[in-house]
Design an enzyme around this catalytic site. Structure first.
Site, mmCIF file in Angstrom:
data_model
loop_
_atom_site.group_PDB
_atom_site.id
_atom_site.type_symbol
_atom_site.label_atom_id
_atom_site.label_comp_id
_atom_site.label_asym_id
_atom_site.label_seq_id
_atom_site.Cartn_x
_atom_site.Cartn_y
_atom_site.Cartn_z
ATOM 1 N N ASN A 125 15.868 -8.814 -8.470
ATOM 2 C CA ASN A 125 14.487 -8.897 -7.867
ATOM 3 C C ASN A 125 14.477 -9.675 -6.589
ATOM 4 O O ASN A 125 14.976 -10.754 -6.648
ATOM 5 C CB ASN A 125 13.366 -9.466 -8.727
ATOM 6 C CG ASN A 125 11.941 -9.630 -8.208
ATOM 7 O OD1 ASN A 125 11.636 -9.329 -6.983
ATOM 8 N ND2 ASN A 125 11.115 -10.782 -8.897
ATOM 9 N N GLY A 126 13.987 -9.199 -5.522
ATOM 10 C CA GLY A 126 14.136 -9.985 -4.164
ATOM 11 C C GLY A 126 15.027 -9.342 -3.034
ATOM 12 O O GLY A 126 15.191 -7.957 -3.380
ATOM 13 N N TRP A 159 10.302 -2.244 -7.332
ATOM 14 C CA TRP A 159 9.143 -1.875 -6.124
ATOM 15 C C TRP A 159 10.154 -1.921 -4.936
ATOM 16 O O TRP A 159 10.823 -2.860 -4.584
ATOM 17 C CB TRP A 159 8.297 -3.270 -6.134
ATOM 18 C CG TRP A 159 7.458 -3.337 -4.913
ATOM 19 C CD1 TRP A 159 7.702 -3.822 -3.640
ATOM 20 C CD2 TRP A 159 6.465 -2.389 -4.669
ATOM 21 N NE1 TRP A 159 6.853 -3.972 -2.846
ATOM 22 C CE2 TRP A 159 5.975 -2.991 -3.253
ATOM 23 C CE3 TRP A 159 5.370 -1.741 -5.231
ATOM 24 C CZ2 TRP A 159 4.786 -2.586 -2.799
ATOM 25 C CZ3 TRP A 159 4.467 -0.954 -4.631
ATOM 26 C CH2 TRP A 159 4.011 -1.765 -3.415
ATOM 27 N N HIS A 214 -24.750 -14.477 24.816
ATOM 28 C CA HIS A 214 -25.088 -13.181 25.417
ATOM 29 C C HIS A 214 -25.836 -12.328 24.396
ATOM 30 O O HIS A 214 -26.211 -11.179 24.465
ATOM 31 C CB HIS A 214 -23.854 -12.320 25.836
ATOM 32 C CG HIS A 214 -23.024 -12.916 27.056
ATOM 33 N ND1 HIS A 214 -23.595 -12.960 28.224
ATOM 34 C CD2 HIS A 214 -22.058 -13.596 26.879
ATOM 35 C CE1 HIS A 214 -22.726 -13.600 28.986
ATOM 36 N NE2 HIS A 214 -21.532 -14.126 28.139
ATOM 37 N N CYS A 229 9.317 -6.327 -8.034
ATOM 38 C CA CYS A 229 10.115 -6.148 -9.207
ATOM 39 C C CYS A 229 9.688 -6.817 -10.437
ATOM 40 O O CYS A 229 9.366 -8.043 -10.317
ATOM 41 C CB CYS A 229 11.596 -5.916 -8.824
ATOM 42 S SG CYS A 229 11.880 -5.254 -7.265
ATOM 43 N N GLU A 237 -16.645 -8.658 2.144
ATOM 44 C CA GLU A 237 -16.126 -7.870 1.017
ATOM 45 C C GLU A 237 -16.311 -8.403 -0.263
ATOM 46 O O GLU A 237 -16.673 -7.601 -1.249
ATOM 47 C CB GLU A 237 -14.482 -7.446 1.205
ATOM 48 C CG GLU A 237 -14.044 -6.682 2.273
ATOM 49 C CD GLU A 237 -12.600 -6.527 2.270
ATOM 50 O OE1 GLU A 237 -11.723 -7.426 2.666
ATOM 51 O OE2 GLU A 237 -12.107 -5.302 1.626
ATOM 52 N N GLU A 264 -11.111 -11.297 10.864
ATOM 53 C CA GLU A 264 -10.511 -11.105 9.547
ATOM 54 C C GLU A 264 -11.435 -11.972 8.598
ATOM 55 O O GLU A 264 -11.508 -11.525 7.484
ATOM 56 C CB GLU A 264 -8.982 -11.450 9.477
ATOM 57 C CG GLU A 264 -8.279 -11.438 8.046
ATOM 58 C CD GLU A 264 -8.537 -9.921 7.387
ATOM 59 O OE1 GLU A 264 -9.197 -9.130 7.795
ATOM 60 O OE2 GLU A 264 -8.345 -9.810 6.119
ATOM 61 N N LYS A 301 -9.165 0.150 -2.826
ATOM 62 C CA LYS A 301 -7.779 -0.453 -2.345
ATOM 63 C C LYS A 301 -7.329 0.463 -1.358
ATOM 64 O O LYS A 301 -6.777 -0.057 -0.273
ATOM 65 C CB LYS A 301 -6.907 -0.579 -3.383
ATOM 66 C CG LYS A 301 -5.531 -1.432 -3.034
ATOM 67 C CD LYS A 301 -5.848 -2.904 -2.458
ATOM 68 C CE LYS A 301 -4.577 -3.567 -2.180
ATOM 69 N NZ LYS A 301 -5.194 -4.733 -1.156
ATOM 70 N N LYS A 331 -13.371 -10.706 5.005
ATOM 71 C CA LYS A 331 -13.006 -11.223 3.736
ATOM 72 C C LYS A 331 -14.217 -11.582 3.217
ATOM 73 O O LYS A 331 -14.355 -11.326 1.994
ATOM 74 C CB LYS A 331 -12.029 -12.139 4.083
ATOM 75 C CG LYS A 331 -10.754 -12.568 3.060
ATOM 76 C CD LYS A 331 -9.686 -11.304 3.013
ATOM 77 C CE LYS A 331 -10.234 -9.950 3.385
ATOM 78 N NZ LYS A 331 -9.198 -8.973 3.796
ATOM 79 N N ARG A 385 2.548 -5.509 -11.991
ATOM 80 C CA ARG A 385 3.162 -6.015 -10.599
ATOM 81 C C ARG A 385 3.661 -4.832 -9.825
ATOM 82 O O ARG A 385 3.704 -5.362 -8.304
ATOM 83 C CB ARG A 385 4.473 -6.709 -10.992
ATOM 84 C CG ARG A 385 4.303 -7.967 -11.802
ATOM 85 C CD ARG A 385 5.832 -8.487 -12.235
ATOM 86 N NE ARG A 385 6.782 -8.881 -11.336
ATOM 87 C CZ ARG A 385 6.716 -9.965 -11.133
ATOM 88 N NH1 ARG A 385 6.144 -10.915 -11.471
ATOM 89 N NH2 ARG A 385 7.760 -10.444 -10.122
HETATM 90 C C1 AGP Z 1 -8.819 -5.215 3.424
HETATM 91 O O1 AGP Z 1 -9.266 -6.209 2.609
HETATM 92 C C2 AGP Z 1 -9.478 -3.914 2.805
HETATM 93 N N1 AGP Z 1 -9.514 -3.660 1.641
HETATM 94 C C3 AGP Z 1 -9.389 -2.863 4.134
HETATM 95 O O2 AGP Z 1 -10.065 -3.160 5.040
HETATM 96 C C4 AGP Z 1 -8.003 -2.448 4.199
HETATM 97 O O3 AGP Z 1 -7.269 -3.352 5.003
HETATM 98 C C5 AGP Z 1 -7.969 -1.126 4.978
HETATM 99 O O4 AGP Z 1 -8.593 0.063 4.085
HETATM 100 C C6 AGP Z 1 -6.579 -0.402 5.389
HETATM 101 O O5 AGP Z 1 -5.832 -0.377 4.214
HETATM 102 P P1 AGP Z 1 -4.272 -0.205 4.613
HETATM 103 O O6 AGP Z 1 -3.824 -1.292 5.064
HETATM 104 O O7 AGP Z 1 -3.733 0.237 3.160
HETATM 105 O O8 AGP Z 1 -4.248 1.077 5.607
#
Ligand code: AGP
Length: 607
Positions: free
Chosen positions: A99-100, A73, A503, A2, A487, A480, A602, A484, A27
Site C-alpha cells: 500500500n503506498g 486502489w 458594491h 489499498c 453542503e 470553497e 458524490k 463546504k 476504503r
Molecule cells: C464537493 O464537496 C462536491 N461534492 C461537489 O461540488 C464536487 O466537487 C463536484 O460534483 C465535482 O466532482 P468531481 O470532482 O468528481 O468532478
C-alpha cells in the site's frame, strides 16, 4: 486507498483473508487478491469486486493457514487482473502486497531490467518482489531490510516466502499497518476494522518499523535494526467507528488524512530545487514554452481548486488562464484554440459536464490534461496528459482531502511549466518547493486548532446568512469554504471578493451577521482590512483566518482562526483547513447527516 490483510494461525487462511478484505471495502478498491503458502505460494487475484475473487477461490480453492491479501486502489497502472496484488518474483518463491507509492520505482525497474528481470505488471509493487528475491540469502527479514533500503517513498509492504513458511514480514513507512493478536493466531491489516471481529488487542506498527508475524504473535523492530517494545492497544470501538478510524464521520477522518495526502501527492515528484517530475504528464518543454492559454474546467469543489490554479498560473507563469464551470463551457462556444492547454479537474474523473467540456476543448485542438484522483477514470482515458492526485478514495460527499490534493497538483504543474518556460527561476522554484514540503506540517498544525474552530462554529450555528470574503487566492479559498458550509450545514452562505462587498452585499450585513474573512495575502492585506472595517461599522461579526503571527488582524476581527505563517503563494492550502473544520462542526451542532448531505451525490455522472 489499498487495504492489506494477513493471517498466520491454525485456521484456513483464504476465507479469513477474504472476509478481512470485505471489511476493508469501505476504503475503496478496484481489484483484490490473496496469496497463501502451503509448501508453495498460490496466488488468486481479480479486477473488480471481491465477489469475483471469491468466485475464483470457489472454483480454484487454496489450502493453507498462512497468507496475505490486498484490495488495490490503482496508482501505477490501470485496474486489471495483472496489476492486482499480490505480486511474486519470477520464480514464484516470494510474494508481496503493498500500500503506498515507491517514488523511485522507474529507476529501480530500469536497473532490474538491465540485469534481465522481466515484469508482468505496470505496478511499482512488482519490483519489490524482485528486490526481495534478489536480496534473499536465507534470511527474509534481512532481505526485506535491504530491499526497502533501496526503495524510496511512503508505503506499507508485506512479504512472504516459501523458504520460511509460517512467517510474514512487513514494514511501514507512513502507510498504516496494525497487528491483531488472537489466541494462537495473528492478523496483520492496514486498518483495525479488518480484524476487529477476531480480536480487540492490537499492536500499532509505527513509521520506520518492521514486524515479524507468526501464529504465536508478532515482534516489532526498527527497520534499521533493534527490537521495539510496543504496548498492546485494547480497542473498544464498534465496527462502524473503526471504519472511520475512531472519527465520528468520514468527512472528519478525511480532513485529518490531509497531511498524509499532501505528502503522498508530492512524493517522488519534486526535488528541493523545485524540479517537478510528473509521471503521466507527457508534453515536452517545447509545448510548455509555447502554450499561450490555459483553460481550466471543472464543477463544484474541483472548480474552486481551479480558481486557485488560475491565480497561480497567471501570477507565476504569466500565462492567460480562464477557469470555466464545465456545464457552462460545454455550451458557451468557448474560444479554445490549438496551442492551449486545458486542465480538466475532477476528483472522480466521471463528472458528466466536466467530461463534455474536456472533450470539446480537445476537439478544438487544445491539449487535454486530466487532474483527477481516480486512476483509469473516463477523464484520464480521454486525456493527453494525466496528473493524479493521491488522496485515496474519498467517501464523504463533501470533498476535502481531494481538494487539497488538487491544489498541490496545481503547484507542481506550475513548477513543471514554469521551469520549462524559464519564468520560474531557481530561487522561486526552491522557495515554492520548500513551502510545499512544509505543508504537511502546516496542515497538521491547522488541524490542531480544532477547539477554536468549534468555538467559531458555536458562534455561527444559528445564523441565517453567512458571508465569506477574501482577495486573490484568499477569495478562491473563501469560495470553497462557503460551498463546504452550505453542503453539510444547510446554512445559506455566499462568498465574494472582499472588494465586492461594498458594491451591494453590504446592504445585508447587520448586527451579528457573520463574515468569515480569509486574510493571508500580504500584497492586498490593507485592502482586506478595509473590507473588515466596513463590516464592523455595520455591526457584523468578523471571524478571520490569518497567520499565527499576524497581530494586526486581532485589532479588527472578533475572532481569529490561526494557521502557520507560509509563503503567500501557498498560504491558501492551509487556510482551507479551518474552513473545512468549521463546516463540519456547524453541521455536527445542527445534527445533520454529514457524510451523506441531503440532495447531493458524490459523483454527478448525469447532466
Ligand atoms: C464537493 O464537496 C462536491 N461534492 C461537489 O461540488 C464536487 O466537487 C463536484 O460534483 C465535482 O466532482 P468531481 O470532482 O468528481 O468532478
Amino acid at each position: 486507498m489499498c487495504g492489506i490483510m494477513g493471517y498466520a494461525g491454525p485456521r484456513a487462511a483464504a476465507p479469513l483473508l477474504l472476509e478481512g478484505l470485505r471489511r476493508l471495502e469501505y476504503r475503496g478498491y478496484d481489484s483484490a487478491g490473496i496469496a497463501v503458502t502451503n509448501g508453495e505460494i498460490h496466488v488468486r487475484k481479480a479486477e473488480g469486486k471481491i465477489d469475483r475473487l471469491a468466485a475464483l477461490l470457489e472454483s480454484d480453492p487454496i489450502e493453507g493457514s498462512i497468507g496475505i491479501g490486498h484490495t488495490r486502489w490503482a496508482t501505477h497502472g490501470a485496474p486489471s487482473d495483472l496489476n492486482a496484488h499480490p505480486h511474486t518474483d519470477p520464480s514464484g518463491e516470494f510474494v508481496v502486497v503493498h500500500n503506498g507509492i515507491i517514488e523511485n520505482y522507474l529507476s529501480l525497474r530500469e536497473r532490474l531490467e538491465t540485469r534481465g528481470h522481466e515484469f508482468t505488471s505496470e505496478t511499482d509493487t512488482e519490483i519489490l518482489a524482485h528486490l526481495v528475491a534478489e536480496e534473499y540469502d536465507g534470511d527474509l527479514v534481512a532481505a526485506v531490510r535491504r530491499a526497502v533500503g533501496r526503495a524510496e517513498g511512503a508505503y506499507a509492504l508485506v512479504v512472504m516466502t516459501m523458504h520460511e513458511p509460517g512467517k510474514i514480514v512487513a514494514v511501514r513507512r507512513i502507510s498504516p499497518l496494525v497487528v491483531g493478536l488472537g489466541d494462537g493466531e495473528t492478523f496483520l491489516a492496514s486498518d483495525i476494522p479488518a480484524v476487529l471481529e477476531h480480536t480487540r488487542d492490537f499492536l500499532i506498527v509505527e513509521d520506520g518499523e518492521l514486524v515479524i508475524v507468526t501464529k504465536d504473535g508478532a515482534s516489532i523492530e526498527a527497520i534499521d535494526g533493534g527490537p521495539i517494545d510496543r504496548e498492546v492497544l485494547h480497542i473498544e470501538w464498534d465496527a462502524e467507528q473503526a471504519e472511520k478510524g475512531g472519527f465520528d464521520h468520514f468527512m472528519l477522518k478525511e480532513i485529518h488524512e490531509q497531511p498524509v495526502v499532501v505528502t503522498e501527492t508530492l512524493a517522488g515528484r519534486l526535488d528541493e530545487d523545485g524540479h517537478a517530475w510528473l509521471e503521466d504528464v507527457e508534453f515536452d518543454d517545447y509545448f510548455a514554452s509555447s502554450l499561450d492559454h490555459i483553460w481550466i474546467t471543472a464543477c463544484g469543489t474541483a472548480y474552486h481548486a481551479g480558481l486557485v490554479g488560475k491565480e497561480i498560473f497567471q501570477r507565476v507563469l504569466r500565462i492567460p488562464t480562464s477557469v470555466e464551470y464545465a456545464h457552462e463551457m460545454r455550451y458557451a462556444d468557448p474560444l479554445v484554440r490549438p496551442g492551449s492547454l486545458t486542465v480538466a479537474i475532477s476528483q472522480s474523473g466521471e463528472t458528466a459536464d466536466t467530461l463534455a467540456a474536456a472533450r470539446l476543448a480537445k476537439t478544438r485542438g487544445s491539449r487535454l490534461l486530466a487532474l483527477t484522483n481516480v486512476v483509469g477514470s473516463t477523464l484520464s482515458r480521454d486525456a493527453d496528459d494525466i496528473l493524479y492526485t493521491r488522496a485515496g478514495p474519498e467517501i464523504a460527499v463533501a470533498s476535502t482531502k481531494a481538494y487539497l490534493a488538487m491544489l498541490i497538483a496545481e503547484y507542481l504543474l506550475a513548477l513543471r511549466i514554469g521551469r520549462a518556460r524559464g519564468i520560474v527561476d531557481e530561487a522561486l522554484a526552491a522557495r515554492v518547493a520548500h513551502g510545499l514540503n512544509l505543508l504537511p506540517e502546516h496542515v497538521d498544525a491547522a488541524l490542531g486548532q480544532d477547539a477554536s474552530v468549534i468555538a467559531a462554529a458555536e458562534r455561527i450555528v444559528d445564523a441565517d446568512d453567512i458571508y465569506f470574503i477574501g482577495r486573490g487566492l484568499d477569495h478562491a479559498v473563501a469560495m470553497e469554504g462557503s460551498l463546504k458550509l452550505k453542503e453539510v450545514s444547510y446554512l445559506h452562505s455566499e462568498a465574494m471578493p472582499a472588494g465586492e462587498l461594498k458594491h451591494g452585499t453590504l446592504a445585508l450585513v447587520t448586527a451579528g451577521t457573520p463574515v468569515i474573512t480569509v486574510i493571508t495575502q500580504g500584497a492586498v492585506y490593507d485592502k482586506t482590512i478595509s473590507a473588515v472595517q466596513e463590516v464592523k461599522a455595520r455591526g457584523g461579526d468578523v471571524i478571520a483566518v490569518a497567520y499565527e503571527d499576524d497581530r494586526e488582524i486581532a485589532k479588527h476581527a472578533d475572532m481569529v482562526l490561526r494557521i502557520p505563517r507560509a509563503d503567500d503563494l501557498l498560504g491558501p492550502v492551509t487556510a482551507a483547513v479551518p474552513l473545512q473544520l468549521l463546516a463540519y462542526h456547524v453541521a455536527r451542532l445542527r445534527g445533520h447527516d454529514i457524510d451523506q448531505p441531503r440532495n447531493l451525490a458524490k459523483s454527478v455522472t448525469v447532466e
